[in-house]
Each structure stands twice: as structure tokens, then as C-alpha cells.
Design an enzyme around this catalytic site. Structure first.
Site, short mmCIF file in Angstrom:
data_model
loop_
_atom_site.label_atom_id
_atom_site.label_comp_id
_atom_site.label_asym_id
_atom_site.label_seq_id
_atom_site.Cartn_x
_atom_site.Cartn_y
_atom_site.Cartn_z
CE LYS A 1 -7.96 -3.31 5.46
NZ LYS A 1 -8.05 -4.66 4.90
CG ASP B 1 -3.47 3.69 4.36
OD1 ASP B 1 -4.50 3.46 5.03
OD2 ASP B 1 -3.19 3.06 3.32
CD1 TRP C 1 -1.89 -2.23 2.09
CD2 TRP C 1 -2.73 -1.63 0.10
NE1 TRP C 1 -2.78 -3.21 1.70
CE2 TRP C 1 -3.30 -2.87 0.48
CE3 TRP C 1 -3.10 -1.06 -1.11
CZ2 TRP C 1 -4.23 -3.54 -0.32
CZ3 TRP C 1 -4.02 -1.74 -1.91
CH2 TRP C 1 -4.57 -2.95 -1.52
#
Length: 356
Positions: free
Chosen positions: A192, A168, A101
Site C-alpha cells: 500500500k 498492524d 482485520w
């Protein structure tokens, strides 16, 4: 058969949140209307939005310097929306490359300005966090991924820097107390730890905005979303409502300190078991292991398929590792009960005894 949900995302939600969400689909707040069909500019939804924002500020201990946005596009959209708003042409931003990511965020940022890779863990296959680095003083910000879902690493302390921090937090948001006011910008996909897929949380300190000269498309300009109160366009109403229910649950259960306590208990049991069973091998440096996503392999690769079959037969889903790294992965987000980890650990012991 009881199911144990170790999916990395979309992932497990608290049972009471699922029940309340299902009820709201049929009859939201006894209005005789579904949450799926109420107008996003009604007072009914405004109450949902206002309470969610209030809970986020309470849990993160944020004041008026920070704005809370609920946006479309997931965290991946933020890979380009962050530099579009914060990095001007010819300027430089620093990034940490600790996994898939972070690498994708770097690629998108290069479309808007210069990128300085301040730290990388590529040399060891992203199995650790490279913390020994400096950030150039002229960097507009330092971007990093707090928890690497695929690789199973996590920052357990904040990077030291004088420039604004951009994080993030998609896979460990609301899992622990942090000095959230120290961040210039935080973003996280909800699927999540804070709700259902379909909405992205963005937390912005207002002083980082308005410093680029480029023209920004209206829908991509954070300032427009702030002015419109996350209602610049039709928001994902249901996903925001599920986030509200999840935030209520986090507060009721004891807040972020309790979430961190449970995370350490779950991860401690799993990692301690991995250390003692010869059939399994953790792949991440001990000091950088994630409390959210435990990544490991079989000592004998030929036993991986039989072990995954045993997981399936015992109602344990989501154990197969990400396709880019292989191996095995157990995701242990806020809503995962300790009994699921205990059941998984027992399966590991039984399997190890059988194949030793």
C-alpha cells in the site's frame, strides 16, 4: 486516457519507482544480471537489505533497541505469528476490534492464549474508533489496527496504555510521523505505502521477545529471523528491492512529515467535497476518518452503478467499496498525486449536478 489509481492494495507506486524497478529487472546496477536472478546471499543483495533497514530506522527514528525484519506471508501471517511469539498459554492479550482485520487478528490470537477485547466499534458497524477503554495491567500487549482499510477509519493518536503496543500498520505505514519507538511490535504488508506485494515489514523491540515457554517452529520464531538478518530462508528479493526504492523516494520527497502534509491535503479536498454534494454521503465519524481510505455511499443507492460507470469511463479505477461493506472507497496512499484527487472531485461535482 490518463489512469487514476485509487486501488486499496496492491496500489499506486511512484512513477520513478516503477521505472527503476523495470530497469532492474533487465539490468540491476549495470551488473548484466536481473534483480530477479541475483543470489540473496550476495553482497549485491546485502547492500539492498542494509540500505532498506537503515532508511526504515532513519524514517522511524529508531535505535538499536528495535530490529527490522522483511518476512513472507503478508500481514495476515502476523495475526498468528505475533501471539505465537508474545502470548503464552494461559496469558491474556488485549485487542481492539475496529474492523475486519482486527476481528481476524482476534480469532487467530485465541489459538494461543486468552483474548480480552478492550474496545469494539461493532455497535455502529465499525464507522468510528472506540477510544474510551482501559487495558488490564496483566495484558501481555495491546493490539490494534492503526488504519482500517475496509471501513475507512484511522487512529489519529496512540492508544493510552502501559503494556506493549502492537500495531498492524499495513495501510498507513510511512504516511506520518509517530513515536515509533513506543511500539513493542509493528507489522505491515508492503503493498500500500512501501512497495510491491510479497513482503511484510516487521519492526520489533527486542525486549518483548523470549518470554513464552512454548516451542515455536523455527521459521515462525522472530529471534531466528533476527539472528539470520532476514535471511533465514530465501527472502522475496524483488519485493524488498521495490521497498528500498520506495523508501528512497519517501526520503527524497521530504520524509514522513511531507507524506502527512500531502495526505491531509488530499483527504481534506475529498472530504470537504463529500460534505457539500447532496449526491454523496460519508459514512465515518468525522474525527475518525481515514487519510488513506475514504469510504462513502450514494444518497440514492440506484445512482451507485452509474457513478461507477462514469469512473470507469474517466480512467478512475478501484473506487468500488470492499465487498463486505459495499458503497464506494477512494484510497489515497503516499504515491497518489493531488491531480488524481482533483480529477475525482470534479467528476463527483459534474455527476452531482447532472443528477440533482
Amino acid at each position: 486516457m490518463k489512469m487514476h489509481n485509487f486501488n486499496s492494495g496492491p496500489s499506486i507506486l511512484p512513477q520513478e519507482v516503477l521505472i527503476q524497478s523495470a530497469e532492474a529487472i533487465h539490468n540491476f546496477n549495470n551488473l548484466g544480471l536481473s534483480i530477479l536472478e541475483i543470489g540473496h546471499r550476495t553482497s549485491w543483495f546485502k547492500d539492498v537489505l542494509d540500505e532498506a533497514i537503515s532508511l526504515i530506522k532513519e524514517l522511524m527514528q529508531l535505535g538499536s533497541d528495535h530490529e527490522i525484519l522483511f518476512l513472507h506471508g503478508g500481514a495476515t501471517t502476523q495475526f498468528m505469528q505475533v501471539p505465537m511469539n508474545l502470548l503464552d498459554n494461559g496469558e491474556t492479550a488485549s485487542y481492539c476490534d475496529n474492523g475486519i482485520w482486527g476481528s481476524k487478528a482476534i480469532k487467530e490470537a485465541k489459538l494461543f492464549g486468552n483474548v480480552h477485547v478492550a474496545a469494539s466499534s461493532k455497535d455502529k458497524g465499525h464507522t468510528y474508533i472506540n477510544k474510551g477503554f482501559t487495558v488490564p495491567a496483566d495484558s501481555k500487549y495491546l493490539h490494534y489496527t492503526t488504519n482500517n482499510t475496509v471501513e475507512g477509519t484511522q487512529w489519529h493518536s496512540l492508544p493510552e496504555t502501559e503494556v506493549p503496543l502492537v500495531a498492524d500498520m499495513s495501510s498507513d505505514i510511512f504516511s506520518r510521523p509517530l513515536p515509533y519507538s513506543n511500539f513493542g511490535l509493528i507489522y505491515a504488508g508492503a503493498q500500500k505505502n512501501m512497495g510491491a506485494a510479497g513482503v511484510n515489514l516487521v519492526v520489533i523491540r527486542k525486549d518483548v521477545l523470549g518470554k513464552v515457554q512454548r516451542a515455536i517452529p523455527a521459521i515462525m520464531d522472530y529471534r531466528n529471523h533476527i539472528e539470520a538478518g532476514s535471511l533465514l530462508n530465501t527472502p522475496p528479493v524483488f519485493a524488498i528491492y521495490v521497498s528500498l526504492l520506495t523508501l528512497r523516494w519517501i526520503k527524497k520527497e521530504g520524509g514522513l512529515a511531507e507524506m502527512e502534509k500531502r495526505a491531509k491535503q488530499r483527504a481534506g479536498l475529498l472530504y470537504n467535497t463529500l460534505e457539500t454534494l447532496p449526491a454523496f454521503k460519508p459514512t465515518v465519524a468525522k474525527e475518525d476518518r481515514s487519510l488513506m481510505n475514504a469510504v462513502f455511499v450514494m444518497t440514492n443507492p440506484e445512482l451507485e452503478a452509474p457513478f461507477l460507470d462514469a469512473c470507469k469511463q474517466n480512467g478512475m479505477i478501484g473506487v468500488k467499496g470492499h465487498r463486505s461493506v459495499g458503497g464506494l472507497r477512494v484510497s489515497m496512499y503516499n504515491a497518489l498525486p493531488m491531480e488524481s484527487v482533483e480529477a475525482f472531485v470534479q467528476l463527483m461535482k459534474d455527476f452531482s449536478d447532472k443528477h440533482s
